[in-house]
Enzyme design. Structure first.
Site, short mmCIF file in Angstrom:
data_model
loop_
_atom_site.label_atom_id
_atom_site.label_comp_id
_atom_site.label_asym_id
_atom_site.label_seq_id
_atom_site.Cartn_x
_atom_site.Cartn_y
_atom_site.Cartn_z
N SER A 1 0.61 -1.46 -0.35
CA SER A 1 -0.04 0.17 -0.50
C SER A 1 0.87 1.21 0.04
CB SER A 1 -0.70 -0.24 1.38
OG SER A 1 -2.36 -1.07 1.30
N ALA B 1 6.49 -0.65 3.36
CA ALA B 1 5.57 -1.18 4.60
C ALA B 1 5.78 -1.30 5.85
CB ALA B 1 4.53 -2.19 4.16
N GLY C 1 4.78 0.00 9.04
CA GLY C 1 4.54 -0.20 10.17
C GLY C 1 5.11 -0.26 10.33
N ASN D 1 8.51 -7.27 11.30
CA ASN D 1 7.48 -6.12 10.72
C ASN D 1 6.73 -6.55 11.63
OD1 ASN D 1 7.37 -8.39 9.05
ND2 ASN D 1 5.90 -7.18 8.11
N PRO D 2 4.91 -5.64 11.46
CA PRO D 2 4.25 -5.71 11.85
C PRO D 2 3.19 -7.48 11.93
CG PRO D 2 3.85 -3.91 11.71
CD PRO D 2 4.85 -4.05 10.93
N CYS D 3 2.95 -7.35 10.75
CA CYS D 3 2.62 -9.38 10.69
C CYS D 3 3.23 -10.26 10.60
CB CYS D 3 1.40 -8.86 9.43
SG CYS D 3 0.77 -7.53 9.93
N GLU E 1 5.72 -11.21 8.67
CA GLU E 1 6.55 -11.68 6.67
C GLU E 1 7.71 -11.17 6.95
OE1 GLU E 1 4.03 -9.39 7.52
OE2 GLU E 1 3.85 -8.06 6.03
N PRO F 1 -0.53 -10.59 4.32
CA PRO F 1 -1.38 -11.04 4.19
C PRO F 1 -2.33 -9.90 3.45
CG PRO F 1 -0.53 -8.96 5.80
CD PRO F 1 0.74 -8.86 5.64
N THR F 2 -1.47 -9.03 2.54
CA THR F 2 -2.11 -8.18 1.60
C THR F 2 -4.01 -7.89 1.66
OG1 THR F 2 -2.90 -10.05 0.51
CG2 THR F 2 -0.70 -10.14 0.12
N GLY F 3 -3.94 -7.49 3.12
CA GLY F 3 -5.07 -6.84 3.89
C GLY F 3 -5.55 -6.38 2.61
N ILE G 1 -4.27 -5.34 -0.39
CA ILE G 1 -4.10 -5.17 -2.04
C ILE G 1 -5.19 -6.31 -2.49
CG2 ILE G 1 -1.75 -3.86 -2.09
CD1 ILE G 1 -0.29 -5.83 -2.16
P1 ADP Z 1 -1.71 -3.75 1.97
O1 ADP Z 1 -2.48 -5.21 1.80
O2 ADP Z 1 -2.01 -2.71 2.36
O3 ADP Z 1 -0.42 -3.18 0.74
P2 ADP Z 1 -0.57 -5.83 3.98
O4 ADP Z 1 -1.80 -6.31 4.59
O5 ADP Z 1 -0.28 -6.85 3.47
O6 ADP Z 1 0.10 -3.99 2.98
O7 ADP Z 1 0.09 -5.71 5.39
C1 ADP Z 1 1.42 -5.65 4.88
C2 ADP Z 1 2.37 -5.13 5.68
O8 ADP Z 1 1.98 -3.40 6.26
C3 ADP Z 1 2.54 -5.71 7.18
O9 ADP Z 1 3.21 -6.60 7.75
C4 ADP Z 1 2.68 -4.06 7.80
O10 ADP Z 1 3.79 -4.22 7.83
C5 ADP Z 1 2.31 -2.66 7.12
N1 ADP Z 1 0.80 -2.44 7.66
C6 ADP Z 1 0.38 -3.02 7.20
N2 ADP Z 1 -1.65 -2.53 7.36
C7 ADP Z 1 -0.65 -0.99 7.98
C8 ADP Z 1 -1.24 -0.18 8.79
N3 ADP Z 1 -2.72 0.65 9.27
N4 ADP Z 1 0.06 0.95 9.30
C9 ADP Z 1 0.94 0.66 9.08
N5 ADP Z 1 1.72 -0.71 8.65
C10 ADP Z 1 0.32 -1.68 7.88
#
Ligand code: ADP
Length: 564
Positions: free
Chosen positions: A65, A80, A109, A262-264, A266, A411-413, A415
């Site tokens: 993102s 990220a 993050g 990092n936060p998730c 990976e 996690p690709t929350g 994207i």
């Molecule tokens: P996206 O789909 O938004 O690219 P992901 O869900 O794949 O992101 O998360 C990838 C990494 O991005 C996470 O492990 C974390 O480091 C960072 N990240 C995700 N969400 C956030 C958030 N709300 N604020 C800051 N960093 C985030």
């Protein structure tokens, strides 16, 4: 016009499209990102722009993102993932807090290991007072995160780690049990092999004050483990990170030990290191021949090669909020290429997620991605040079590489919503669900489109089926659906945790960084099962493990129809 789902359009509009004099369209967005990433090419900028643009606009590959949001902006931070140091003095603790705020504000993050901090009520020589302890400082970080919104769009995310031998580990383990504290943190216990041996042999374990290196308490390893399991069952936290597994696989272990992700989870990183990620949409990597659908390996290889180039370029056109981050990130040039849409690919290939065939294919696909990623990074190394710390890495002297790591399963929350596919390597969460929170205060009912297409193509779609799916979120109880379709469309909670873990292991085997996965569990899951899951994760040499028992928190983003 780009073919985007309505969810994708909504999320792009709310968070990604620039809104200055004129509002960007999704096409403008992908052009902006491709133009910026191609700007660091020495030759054929237009050709590279074209390639980068096409993989994104075709939703075959998307960078994380922050790259989509910030590319081309002045001081656009594109990564990220960050890890920051936490030292045992007030100055350092608050310097890191300030740095975290800057990173969050720009879309990143942060992860930290708090184990160097002296325990609660320990002696402080300068003030002759007593210390607050790691959990209190985490709460301060948490509050700061709450108020630093990323350009007004979303809150930051944190990973907080405390090692299993820290004096305050018991307080840490239950630090989220009130469902109120540390809501902007994922927390993980830093587990060592020594601890797992103590647990297996049911012997005592010592907690140590990191300031004095003196033992502060001795307790049974099993007792400590049980308290972790109890909390994980209750709240989903803490997860575990396996520090020895991470460091045994660290190609730069000569530079020191990695203590955090990092936060998730990976990306294991050194202090101040950052990483940018991107994911290939596996749903788009198929070809329809006369009789069936197959993986299009040639297309997958082309996409991997382009994606690795994009991610390497991102490092070069990135903006770093701190010189320390810039220095180590440019020295190691870590990137993390992963996947999304794994569950949808399996459905298209008619392979049930909960099957050995799926697990074998997971290994085949990730092995391929790993090999082709390394080939691409090698080619870049020949043209652009190896990453500067390469000589100290385990790749030297024979294997030239541009990047110290190439793969992560994120996690690709967000994207995966833009690409309209299933999250990362997760099974479908439900066939129908209410999704709250894509945009705040909205709730939407959705039925999985791949499922609907399949049912229509088999002549099985009907209004009655639609209502039953909305009611139950599943087809397992629907009459007249053949068993092989019921197996194909098993959802996350209908899949045994054993298959969740087998998929995580299959992907981890060929992922040099780590795999972010949530082992989603039914509400009825027992203490013994969670204990077995966490132990199996260690035996499988996963780098970390996270579980979530359905219904154990009340603010789930996806609510299953029929389960709540
Ligand atoms: P996206 O789909 O938004 O690219 P992901 O869900 O794949 O992101 O998360 C990838 C990494 O991005 C996470 O492990 C974390 O480091 C960072 N990240 C995700 N969400 C956030 C958030 N709300 N604020 C800051 N960093 C985030």
């Amino acid at each position: 016009m780009i073919n985007l789902s309505s969810n994708a359009r909504q999320i792009l509009k709310a968070r990604y499209l620039r809104n200055t004099d004129v509002t960007e369209t999704p096409t403008d967005l992908f052009e902006r990102v491709a133009r910026h990433i191609a700007s660091v090419e020495n030759e054929n900028k237009d050709l590279w722009f074209d390639r980068f643009y096409k993989v994104m606009r075709n939703l075959e590959f998307l960078p994380n993102s922050p790259t989509l949001m910030n590319a081309g902006l002045p001081n656009g931070q594109l990564s990220a993932c960050f890890v920051l140091p936490v030292e045992d003095n007030l100055n350092a603790i608050f310097t890191t807090l300030k740095n975290a705020a800057l990173i969050h504000h720009n879309g990143g993050g942060t992860g930290y290991n708090f184990s160097k901090i002296r325990p609660k009520d320990d002696f402080i020589s300068s003030s002759e007072g007593s210390s607050a302890g790691p959990v209190s400082f985490m709460k301060i970080y948490d509050t700061a995160t709450e108020y630093v919104k990323q350009a007004g769009k979303r809150r930051g995310a944190n990973m907080g780690i405390l090692n299993i031998n820290h004096s305050d580990i018991e307080e840490f383990i239950s630090s989220k049990s009130d469902f109120k504290s540390l809501q902007n943190f994922n927390i993980s216990v830093g587990i060592t092999n020594d601890f797992m041996y103590a647990l297996e042999n049911d012997i005592d374990w010592q907690l140590v004050n990191p300031r004095t290196n003196k033992v502060s308490k001795t307790l049974s390893a099993k007792k400590l483990w049980d308290s972790i399991i109890e909390q994980a069952l209750k709240t989903g936290d803490p997860g575990l990170i396996f520090l020895d597994t991470i460091n045994q696989n660290n190609p730069l272990n000569k530079l020191g030990e990695i203590q955090s992700t990092n936060p998730c989870g990976e990306v294991p990183l050194f202090n101040y290191e950052s990483c940018n990620l991107g994911s290939i949409n596996l749903k788009k990597m198929v070809v329809q021949n006369s009789t069936n659908i197959e993986i299009d390996w040639k297309k997958l290889e082309r996409t991997i090669t382009t994606a690795i180039r994009i991610l390497d370029n991102v490092i070069s056109c990135n903006y770093f909020v701190l010189s320390q981050i810039q220095e180590i990130t440019l020295a190691n040039r870590k990137i993390g290429l992963g996947v999304m849409g794994w569950a949808e690919l399996l459905i298209m290939l008619e392979i049930p997620y909960a099957s050995n065939k799926a697990v074998e294919l997971a290994e085949t696909v990730m092995k391929f991605i790993h090999e082709k990623s390394y080939n691409a990074s090698q080619l870049l190394a020949k043209k652009r040079g190896c990453f500067p710390s390469w000589k100290q890495s385990s790749f030297a002297p024979h294997m030239l590489l541009r990047n110290a790591t190439c793969n992560s399963i994120a996690p690709t929350g967000s994207i995966s919503i833009i690409a309209d596919t299933s999250y990362a390597i997760e099974p479908l969460y439900a066939l129908a669900y209410k999704r709250t929170g894509i945009l705040e205060n909205t709730t939407q009912m959705e039925i999985n489109a791949t499922f609907v297409d399949k049912m229509k193509s088999l002549g099985l779609w009907s209004e009655q089926l639609r209502s039953e799916i909305i009611e139950k979120g599943s087809i397992q109880h629907v009459k007249n659906i053949p068993t092989h379709l019921k197996n194909l469309f098993k959802t996350s909670l209908e899949i045994s945790w054993k298959y969740h873990l087998l998929h995580q292991r299959a992907f981890q085997r060929y992922t040099d960084n780590a795999v972010s996965k949530t082992i989603n569990l039914p509400n009825t899951t027992t203490f013994e099962e969670v204990s077995e899951i966490y132990k199996t994760a260690w035996k499988y040499k996963l780098k970390g493990i996270t579980i979530y028992r359905n219904g154990s928190r009340n603010n789930q983003i996806l609510q299953l129809c029929g389960y709540n």
